[in-house]
Write a protein that holds these residues in place. Structure first.
Motif, PDB file in Angstrom:
ATOM      1  N   PHE A  33      -5.128  -6.711  15.861  1.00 42.33           N
ATOM      2  CA  PHE A  33      -4.501  -7.177  17.191  1.00 42.33           C
ATOM      3  C   PHE A  33      -5.207  -7.230  18.228  1.00 42.33           C
ATOM      4  O   PHE A  33      -5.165  -7.392  19.362  1.00 42.33           O
ATOM      5  N   GLY A  34      -6.748  -7.042  18.123  1.00 42.64           N
ATOM      6  CA  GLY A  34      -7.759  -7.487  19.039  1.00 42.64           C
ATOM      7  C   GLY A  34      -8.261  -6.383  19.732  1.00 42.64           C
ATOM      8  O   GLY A  34      -8.623  -6.543  21.157  1.00 42.64           O
ATOM      9  N   PHE A  35      -7.757  -4.952  19.406  1.00 42.71           N
ATOM     10  CA  PHE A  35      -8.089  -3.883  20.272  1.00 42.71           C
ATOM     11  C   PHE A  35      -9.286  -3.017  19.443  1.00 42.71           C
ATOM     12  O   PHE A  35      -9.564  -3.394  18.158  1.00 42.71           O
ATOM     13  N   THR A  36      -9.577  -2.126  19.835  1.00 45.43           N
ATOM     14  CA  THR A  36     -10.720  -1.001  19.173  1.00 45.43           C
ATOM     15  C   THR A  36     -10.076   0.262  18.961  1.00 45.43           C
ATOM     16  O   THR A  36      -9.758   0.899  20.256  1.00 45.43           O
ATOM     17  N   LEU A  37     -10.330   0.840  17.837  1.00 44.50           N
ATOM     18  CA  LEU A  37      -9.787   2.415  17.566  1.00 44.50           C
ATOM     19  C   LEU A  37     -10.833   3.290  17.921  1.00 44.50           C
ATOM     20  O   LEU A  37     -11.601   3.148  16.783  1.00 44.50           O
ATOM     21  N   THR A  38     -11.288   3.980  18.789  1.00 42.94           N
ATOM     22  CA  THR A  38     -12.476   4.715  18.811  1.00 42.94           C
ATOM     23  C   THR A  38     -12.432   5.584  18.082  1.00 42.94           C
ATOM     24  O   THR A  38     -11.091   6.374  17.816  1.00 42.94           O
ATOM     25  N   ASP A  39     -13.233   6.993  17.633  1.00 42.27           N
ATOM     26  CA  ASP A  39     -13.217   8.092  17.076  1.00 42.27           C
ATOM     27  C   ASP A  39     -12.531   8.982  17.913  1.00 42.27           C
ATOM     28  O   ASP A  39     -11.644   9.558  17.514  1.00 42.27           O
ATOM     29  N   GLU A  40     -12.778   9.060  19.192  1.00 47.95           N
ATOM     30  CA  GLU A  40     -12.101   9.768  20.070  1.00 47.95           C
ATOM     31  C   GLU A  40     -10.773   9.681  20.003  1.00 47.95           C
ATOM     32  O   GLU A  40      -9.867  10.395  20.044  1.00 47.95           O
ATOM     33  N   MET A  41     -10.127   8.325  20.199  1.00 48.08           N
ATOM     34  CA  MET A  41      -8.793   7.985  20.220  1.00 48.08           C
ATOM     35  C   MET A  41      -8.207   8.468  18.853  1.00 48.08           C
ATOM     36  O   MET A  41      -7.084   8.991  18.838  1.00 48.08           O
ATOM     37  N   HIS A  42      -8.869   8.087  17.738  1.00 41.97           N
ATOM     38  CA  HIS A  42      -8.375   8.759  16.287  1.00 41.97           C
ATOM     39  C   HIS A  42      -8.184  10.086  16.249  1.00 41.97           C
ATOM     40  O   HIS A  42      -7.301  10.736  15.864  1.00 41.97           O
ATOM     41  N   LEU A  43      -9.148  10.898  17.096  1.00 38.19           N
ATOM     42  CA  LEU A  43      -8.985  12.338  16.704  1.00 38.19           C
ATOM     43  C   LEU A  43      -7.918  13.009  17.483  1.00 38.19           C
ATOM     44  O   LEU A  43      -7.053  14.058  17.306  1.00 38.19           O
ATOM     45  N   SER A  44      -7.508  11.960  18.519  1.00 38.19           N
ATOM     46  CA  SER A  44      -6.145  12.492  19.337  1.00 38.19           C
ATOM     47  C   SER A  44      -4.851  12.526  18.679  1.00 38.19           C
ATOM     48  O   SER A  44      -3.892  12.790  19.030  1.00 38.19           O
ATOM     49  N   LEU A  45      -5.007  11.503  17.542  1.00 35.32           N
ATOM     50  CA  LEU A  45      -3.816  11.209  16.755  1.00 35.32           C
ATOM     51  C   LEU A  45      -3.706  11.962  15.571  1.00 35.32           C
ATOM     52  O   LEU A  45      -2.543  12.511  15.057  1.00 35.32           O
ATOM     53  N   ILE A  46      -4.801  12.697  15.166  1.00 38.04           N
ATOM     54  CA  ILE A  46      -4.699  13.719  14.009  1.00 38.04           C
ATOM     55  C   ILE A  46      -3.627  14.756  14.213  1.00 38.04           C
ATOM     56  O   ILE A  46      -3.633  15.467  15.271  1.00 38.04           O
ATOM     57  N   GLY A  47      -2.711  14.973  13.126  1.00 38.94           N
ATOM     58  CA  GLY A  47      -1.728  16.088  13.428  1.00 38.94           C
ATOM     59  C   GLY A  47      -0.437  15.840  14.214  1.00 38.94           C
ATOM     60  O   GLY A  47       0.438  16.810  14.168  1.00 38.94           O
ATOM     61  N   ARG A  48      -0.532  14.392  14.734  1.00 40.56           N
ATOM     62  CA  ARG A  48       0.816  14.082  15.653  1.00 40.56           C
ATOM     63  C   ARG A  48       1.902  13.767  14.893  1.00 40.56           C
ATOM     64  O   ARG A  48       3.108  13.842  15.270  1.00 40.56           O
ATOM     65  N   GLY A  49       1.761  13.185  13.689  1.00 38.13           N
ATOM     66  CA  GLY A  49       2.917  12.795  12.963  1.00 38.13           C
ATOM     67  C   GLY A  49       2.953  11.417  13.315  1.00 38.13           C
ATOM     68  O   GLY A  49       2.542  10.858  14.305  1.00 38.13           O
TER      69      GLY A  49
END
Length: 103
Positions: A33-49
């Motif tokens: 979709f033309g965006f970038t998922l950084t490692d920092e952003m991914h880390l903020s998603l872990i464990g959220r459901g």
């Protein structure tokens, strides 16, 4: 020694090695979709459901991000991946389960 009658595990990320898999698939989907998922952003998603992770993604990328299309695309990628390959287990899982099976 006390006996163990039952064990309760959270499988996703603890018994099954899903974090790397989800990171890869979500990075691919975000890129689609033309965006970038950084490692920092991914880390903020872990464990959220999923529901809370999608809310975080929408908040992070803003109103222009097509969250419903992204969610559907992620599910399609995940289903394809899971149909092709079994989800890898975390190292030591077999030994852990064998140990508790002996007790």
């Amino acid at each position: 020694m006390q006996t163990i009658d039952a064990l309760l595990f959270d499988m996703d990320g603890l018994l099954l090695d899903t974090e790397r898999l989800y990171r890869s698939l979500w990075q691919k989907a975000v890129s689609h979709f033309g965006f970038t998922l950084t490692d920092e952003m991914h880390l903020s998603l872990i464990g959220r459901g999923r529901k809370n992770a999608l809310l975080k993604v929408k908040e992070y990328y803003g109103e222009s991000f097509p969250i419903d299309d992204f969610s559907a695309y992620c599910l399609a990628l995940e289903n394809q991946e899971f149909a092709r390959h079994p989800i890898p287990t975390k190292p030591g899982l077999s030994e852990l389960l064998a140990f508790f099976n002996q007790t």
